[in-house]
Motif scaffolding. Structure first.
Motif, PDB file in Angstrom:
ATOM      1  N   LEU A 285       0.818  -1.214   0.000  1.00  0.00           N
ATOM      2  CA  LEU A 285       0.000   0.000   0.000  1.00  0.00           C
ATOM      3  C   LEU A 285       0.848   1.260   0.000  1.00  0.00           C
ATOM      4  CD1 LEU A 285      -2.969  -0.873   2.401  1.00  0.00           C
ATOM      5  CD2 LEU A 285      -2.876  -0.953  -0.098  1.00  0.00           C
ATOM      6  N   ALA A 286       2.066   1.166   0.529  1.00  0.00           N
ATOM      7  CA  ALA A 286       3.003   2.291   0.476  1.00  0.00           C
ATOM      8  C   ALA A 286       3.852   2.235  -0.789  1.00  0.00           C
ATOM      9  CB  ALA A 286       3.895   2.290   1.710  1.00  0.00           C
ATOM     10  N   ASP A 287       3.473   1.393  -1.743  1.00  0.00           N
ATOM     11  CA  ASP A 287       4.165   1.235  -3.021  1.00  0.00           C
ATOM     12  C   ASP A 287       5.594   0.747  -2.840  1.00  0.00           C
ATOM     13  OD1 ASP A 287       4.152   1.142  -5.758  1.00  0.00           O
ATOM     14  OD2 ASP A 287       4.621   3.272  -6.057  1.00  0.00           O
ATOM     15  N   GLU A 288       5.777  -0.157  -1.869  1.00  0.00           N
ATOM     16  CA  GLU A 288       7.096  -0.732  -1.640  1.00  0.00           C
ATOM     17  C   GLU A 288       7.192  -2.092  -2.325  1.00  0.00           C
ATOM     18  OE1 GLU A 288       7.631   1.248   2.822  1.00  0.00           O
ATOM     19  OE2 GLU A 288       7.431  -0.936   2.590  1.00  0.00           O
ATOM     20  N   ALA A 289       8.375  -2.418  -2.809  1.00  0.00           N
ATOM     21  CA  ALA A 289       8.653  -3.714  -3.424  1.00  0.00           C
ATOM     22  C   ALA A 289       9.314  -4.621  -2.395  1.00  0.00           C
ATOM     23  CB  ALA A 289       9.564  -3.538  -4.638  1.00  0.00           C
ATOM     24  N   PRO A 290       9.294  -5.922  -2.628  1.00  0.00           N
ATOM     25  CA  PRO A 290       9.982  -6.827  -1.685  1.00  0.00           C
ATOM     26  C   PRO A 290      11.481  -6.577  -1.681  1.00  0.00           C
ATOM     27  CG  PRO A 290       9.214  -8.019  -3.630  1.00  0.00           C
ATOM     28  CD  PRO A 290       8.603  -6.669  -3.692  1.00  0.00           C
ATOM     29  N   ASP A 291      12.091  -6.861  -0.544  1.00  0.00           N
ATOM     30  CA  ASP A 291      13.532  -6.701  -0.375  1.00  0.00           C
ATOM     31  C   ASP A 291      14.269  -7.528  -1.434  1.00  0.00           C
ATOM     32  OD1 ASP A 291      16.163  -6.624   0.471  1.00  0.00           O
ATOM     33  OD2 ASP A 291      15.741  -7.223   2.533  1.00  0.00           O
ATOM     34  N   ALA A 292      15.124  -6.856  -2.200  1.00  0.00           N
ATOM     35  CA  ALA A 292      15.823  -7.539  -3.288  1.00  0.00           C
ATOM     36  C   ALA A 292      16.786  -8.600  -2.786  1.00  0.00           C
ATOM     37  CB  ALA A 292      16.569  -6.525  -4.138  1.00  0.00           C
ATOM     38  N   SER A 293      17.171  -8.533  -1.509  1.00  0.00           N
ATOM     39  CA  SER A 293      18.099  -9.532  -0.969  1.00  0.00           C
ATOM     40  C   SER A 293      17.385 -10.763  -0.435  1.00  0.00           C
ATOM     41  CB  SER A 293      18.944  -8.914   0.149  1.00  0.00           C
ATOM     42  OG  SER A 293      18.149  -8.632   1.295  1.00  0.00           O
ATOM     43  N   ALA A 294      16.062 -10.759  -0.404  1.00  0.00           N
ATOM     44  CA  ALA A 294      15.304 -11.915   0.089  1.00  0.00           C
ATOM     45  C   ALA A 294      15.339 -13.039  -0.938  1.00  0.00           C
ATOM     46  CB  ALA A 294      13.864 -11.516   0.387  1.00  0.00           C
ATOM     47  N   ASP A 295      15.128 -14.270  -0.471  1.00  0.00           N
ATOM     48  CA  ASP A 295      15.091 -15.395  -1.404  1.00  0.00           C
ATOM     49  C   ASP A 295      13.686 -15.948  -1.610  1.00  0.00           C
ATOM     50  OD1 ASP A 295      16.935 -17.092   1.144  1.00  0.00           O
ATOM     51  OD2 ASP A 295      14.758 -17.025   0.933  1.00  0.00           O
TER      52      ASP A 295
ATOM     53  N   HIS B 109       5.376   0.805  -8.589  1.00  0.00           N
ATOM     54  CA  HIS B 109       6.659   0.336  -8.069  1.00  0.00           C
ATOM     55  C   HIS B 109       6.496  -1.027  -7.403  1.00  0.00           C
ATOM     56  CE1 HIS B 109      10.679   0.412  -6.432  1.00  0.00           C
ATOM     57  NE2 HIS B 109      10.212   0.272  -5.204  1.00  0.00           N
ATOM     58  N   PHE B 110       5.446  -1.191  -6.619  1.00  0.00           N
ATOM     59  CA  PHE B 110       5.182  -2.492  -5.994  1.00  0.00           C
ATOM     60  C   PHE B 110       4.982  -3.562  -7.044  1.00  0.00           C
ATOM     61  CE2 PHE B 110       1.410  -5.240  -5.124  1.00  0.00           C
ATOM     62  CZ  PHE B 110       2.085  -6.229  -4.431  1.00  0.00           C
ATOM     63  N   ARG B 111       4.134  -3.294  -8.017  1.00  0.00           N
ATOM     64  CA  ARG B 111       3.793  -4.313  -9.006  1.00  0.00           C
ATOM     65  C   ARG B 111       4.995  -4.698  -9.859  1.00  0.00           C
ATOM     66  NH1 ARG B 111      -0.844  -1.770 -12.145  1.00  0.00           N
ATOM     67  NH2 ARG B 111      -0.851  -3.772 -13.253  1.00  0.00           N
ATOM     68  N   SER B 112       5.751  -3.701 -10.333  1.00  0.00           N
ATOM     69  CA  SER B 112       6.917  -4.017 -11.155  1.00  0.00           C
ATOM     70  C   SER B 112       8.004  -4.695 -10.335  1.00  0.00           C
ATOM     71  CB  SER B 112       7.461  -2.747 -11.819  1.00  0.00           C
ATOM     72  OG  SER B 112       7.917  -1.823 -10.849  1.00  0.00           O
ATOM     73  N   GLY B 113       8.160  -4.261  -9.057  1.00  0.00           N
ATOM     74  CA  GLY B 113       9.159  -4.879  -8.188  1.00  0.00           C
ATOM     75  C   GLY B 113       8.829  -6.323  -7.880  1.00  0.00           C
ATOM     76  N   LEU B 114       7.542  -6.619  -7.667  1.00  0.00           N
ATOM     77  CA  LEU B 114       7.145  -8.001  -7.396  1.00  0.00           C
ATOM     78  C   LEU B 114       7.345  -8.869  -8.636  1.00  0.00           C
ATOM     79  CD1 LEU B 114       5.889  -9.798  -5.157  1.00  0.00           C
ATOM     80  CD2 LEU B 114       3.677  -9.398  -6.247  1.00  0.00           C
ATOM     81  N   ARG B 115       7.013  -8.329  -9.799  1.00  0.00           N
ATOM     82  CA  ARG B 115       7.214  -9.098 -11.037  1.00  0.00           C
ATOM     83  C   ARG B 115       8.699  -9.400 -11.248  1.00  0.00           C
ATOM     84  NH1 ARG B 115       3.570  -4.996 -13.766  1.00  0.00           N
ATOM     85  NH2 ARG B 115       1.458  -5.867 -13.671  1.00  0.00           N
ATOM     86  N   ALA B 116       9.534  -8.407 -11.005  1.00  0.00           N
ATOM     87  CA  ALA B 116      10.978  -8.620 -11.168  1.00  0.00           C
ATOM     88  C   ALA B 116      11.490  -9.676 -10.193  1.00  0.00           C
ATOM     89  CB  ALA B 116      11.719  -7.299 -10.982  1.00  0.00           C
ATOM     90  N   PHE B 117      11.001  -9.621  -8.965  1.00  0.00           N
ATOM     91  CA  PHE B 117      11.386 -10.609  -7.955  1.00  0.00           C
ATOM     92  C   PHE B 117      11.009 -12.010  -8.421  1.00  0.00           C
ATOM     93  CE2 PHE B 117      11.173 -13.082  -4.132  1.00  0.00           C
ATOM     94  CZ  PHE B 117      12.069 -12.500  -3.235  1.00  0.00           C
ATOM     95  N   ALA B 118       9.799 -12.151  -8.964  1.00  0.00           N
ATOM     96  CA  ALA B 118       9.276 -13.460  -9.346  1.00  0.00           C
ATOM     97  C   ALA B 118       9.960 -14.049 -10.571  1.00  0.00           C
ATOM     98  CB  ALA B 118       7.776 -13.367  -9.596  1.00  0.00           C
ATOM     99  N   GLU B 119      10.764 -13.264 -11.259  1.00  0.00           N
ATOM    100  CA  GLU B 119      11.482 -13.809 -12.406  1.00  0.00           C
ATOM    101  C   GLU B 119      12.530 -14.838 -11.982  1.00  0.00           C
ATOM    102  OE1 GLU B 119      13.103 -10.555 -14.562  1.00  0.00           O
ATOM    103  OE2 GLU B 119      11.144  -9.825 -15.283  1.00  0.00           O
ATOM    104  N   THR B 120      13.043 -14.686 -10.768  1.00  0.00           N
ATOM    105  CA  THR B 120      14.138 -15.564 -10.329  1.00  0.00           C
ATOM    106  C   THR B 120      13.875 -16.268  -9.007  1.00  0.00           C
ATOM    107  OG1 THR B 120      15.221 -13.669  -9.258  1.00  0.00           O
ATOM    108  CG2 THR B 120      15.860 -14.171 -11.535  1.00  0.00           C
ATOM    109  N   ARG B 121      12.874 -15.861  -8.259  1.00  0.00           N
ATOM    110  CA  ARG B 121      12.660 -16.409  -6.919  1.00  0.00           C
ATOM    111  C   ARG B 121      11.181 -16.670  -6.668  1.00  0.00           C
ATOM    112  NH1 ARG B 121      15.764 -11.373  -4.773  1.00  0.00           N
ATOM    113  NH2 ARG B 121      14.982 -10.786  -6.838  1.00  0.00           N
ATOM    114  N   PRO B 122      10.870 -17.583  -5.746  1.00  0.00           N
ATOM    115  CA  PRO B 122       9.469 -17.926  -5.501  1.00  0.00           C
ATOM    116  C   PRO B 122       8.696 -16.818  -4.800  1.00  0.00           C
ATOM    117  CG  PRO B 122      10.936 -19.262  -4.130  1.00  0.00           C
ATOM    118  CD  PRO B 122      11.800 -18.452  -5.026  1.00  0.00           C
ATOM    119  N   VAL B 123       7.442 -16.703  -5.204  1.00  0.00           N
ATOM    120  CA  VAL B 123       6.479 -15.793  -4.583  1.00  0.00           C
ATOM    121  C   VAL B 123       5.228 -16.599  -4.288  1.00  0.00           C
ATOM    122  CG1 VAL B 123       5.044 -13.749  -4.879  1.00  0.00           C
ATOM    123  CG2 VAL B 123       7.357 -13.780  -5.828  1.00  0.00           C
TER     124      VAL B 123
END
Length: 436
Positions: A279-289, A310-324
């Motif tokens: 809700l604050a437009d934050e993405a998941p921590d890039a260092s998380a697995d 920012h949240f949506r694009s950050g989550l999509r980028a995260f999901a390219e390489t790691r589980p969500v």
């Protein structure tokens, strides 16, 4: 040595939570260490318990958990003076087929731990019949001991006297009678749930409940009715594997339905949890697995979630390489779109093809047993997961591969199989435990 009590009732909506919070705060104000638990799959009450006692509260559940797990969870009360386990629904209400060791009924917990029950009874529209009902509950299952009753929403002194006299004749102790007092009622939402953190005045509300109950209930008599109990230190009996070493956890008003024992188990196993706010437009921590989106109220914030690029694009980028992974509301946000109660369609993150709608409400409620057809974070294919589902959304589209074969508590296969696509997985049920 702690003393234990169970707070229960003949039905939902009678005042169990209010009485539990009031007793907990009143005894805490006297200098006692109070530990609360919640029987059953409730996401919200443990946070209210913590607000009242200053100590973390967790769920204990006889359908989803085995005795070892429950013993481990209640061992946290070793340094408490009094333990209160708040029930769910009516005292004996559960599912028809037993789960791990019981049906999910509050009575299972009362019998297993040997804690007597304080019944909250609302005698509105009746008088002596309330005593017949209390006597029936007392005698229904002999191993479940009744300590006494607290009457709630009593209409008048005359009404109270009629009910008290009948209860006395039945040999049932009356600890007190609460006249109608709307100011201490906890607010409701469309799921019947409002979170403790949403209540700016929660401390004052609990203080007022404690004051009010203290005026009308014999707190010393209730305390004396508790059974002395010596919880034993327990090895880690939680059969929970963290979904990763570093977990990015969505946490805000839209994503907050997480069972406290799950987070504790993840941390106890060495996992690190970093929170972020969609809700604050934050993405998941890039260092998380791994990233975990719990349930909550995304339907109330769907427009904002859709607009937070920012949240949506950050989550999509995260999901390219790691589980969500998403549970219930989190699962919906991983989907393509969510239609709110006003019929407005909002684009979600698109990691899964799921599309849901609240325009036509349909309640989905009950325990779930899932056998995974594919891995999800922390669990292998073939794992049997126990959880609980509660939402009002309707599936519009669910095109992805199913994540699991899911049964309800009767053993019937249900349509809500969960989904998987790439690194993304989701379920409508909230995970409670894995079968051993």
């Amino acid at each position: 040595m702690a003393a234990g009590l169970v707070i229960s009732a003949p039905a939902s909506g009678v005042g169990k939570t209010t009485l539990t919070l009031a007793l907990a705060r009143a005894w805490r104000n006297r200098g006692l260490n109070v530990q609360c638990f919640k029987s059953g799959p409730d996401y919200i009450d443990p946070a209210f318990h913590a607000a009242a006692t200053g100590r973390a509260s967790v769920n204990i559940d006889s359908w989803a958990m085995d005795r070892k797990t429950i013993a481990h969870l209640v061992s946290r009360s070793m340094d408490a003076d009094i333990v209160l386990a708040e029930g769910s629904m009516g005292l004996f209400d559960g599912v028809a087929a037993p789960g791990v060791f019981g049906t999910g009924a509050t009575a299972d917990i009362a019998e297993m731990l040997g804690w007597p029950v304080v019944l909250v009874i609302d005698p509105s529209g009746q008088a002596q019949t309330a005593a017949a009902m209390a006597a029936g509950l007392r005698d229904y299952r002999p191993a479940v001991k009744l300590a006494g009753v607290v009457l709630n929403r009593v209409a008048s002194p005359r009404h109270e006297n009629l009910v008290r006299h009948a209860l006395n004749e039945a040999g049932i102790a009356v600890f007190g009678a609460l006249p109608r007092h709307a100011e201490i009622s906890l607010p409701k939402r469309h799921l019947g749930l409002v979170q403790a953190e949403e209540q700016a005045e929660i401390g004052k509300l609990i203080d007022e409940a404690a004051r009010f109950v203290g005026e009308h209930v014999d707190l010393d008599a209730v305390l004396r009715s508790a059974t002395s109990w010596s919880p034993q230190p327990a090895a880690n009996g939680l059969n929970v594997t963290p979904p990763g070493q570093r977990i990015a956890l969505a946490r805000d008003a839209a994503f907050s339905f997480v069972y406290p024992h799950m987070l504790e188990a993840w941390r106890a196993a060495g996992a690190e949890i970093s929170t972020f706010s969609p809700l604050a437009d934050e993405a998941p921590d890039a260092s998380a697995d791994v990233c975990w989106l719990p349930g909550g109220y995304p339907e109330l914030h769907a427009g904002k979630i859709a607009a937070n690029a920012h949240f949506r694009s950050g989550l999509r980028a995260f999901a390219e390489t790691r589980p969500v992974h998403g549970e219930c509301g989190g699962y919906m946000v991983l989907g393509t779109a969510l239609t709110d109660a006003d019929g407005v369609r909002h684009e979600m993150t698109g990691l899964l093809g799921l599309e849901t709608s609240f325009a036509k409400r349909r309640m989905h409620l009950g325990y779930r047993l899932a056998e995974l057809a594919a891995p999800m974070p922390g669990h292998r294919p073939g794992a049997r997961l126990r959880g609980h589902e509660f939402h009002y959304s309707t599936i519009v589209a669910q095109p992805d591969m199913p994540l699991a074969v899911v049964h309800d508590a009767t053993g019937a296969v249900i349509a809500e199989t969960g989904s998987r696509r790439g690194h993304a997985t989701g379920t409508f049920f909230h995970l409670i435990a894995e079968d051993r």
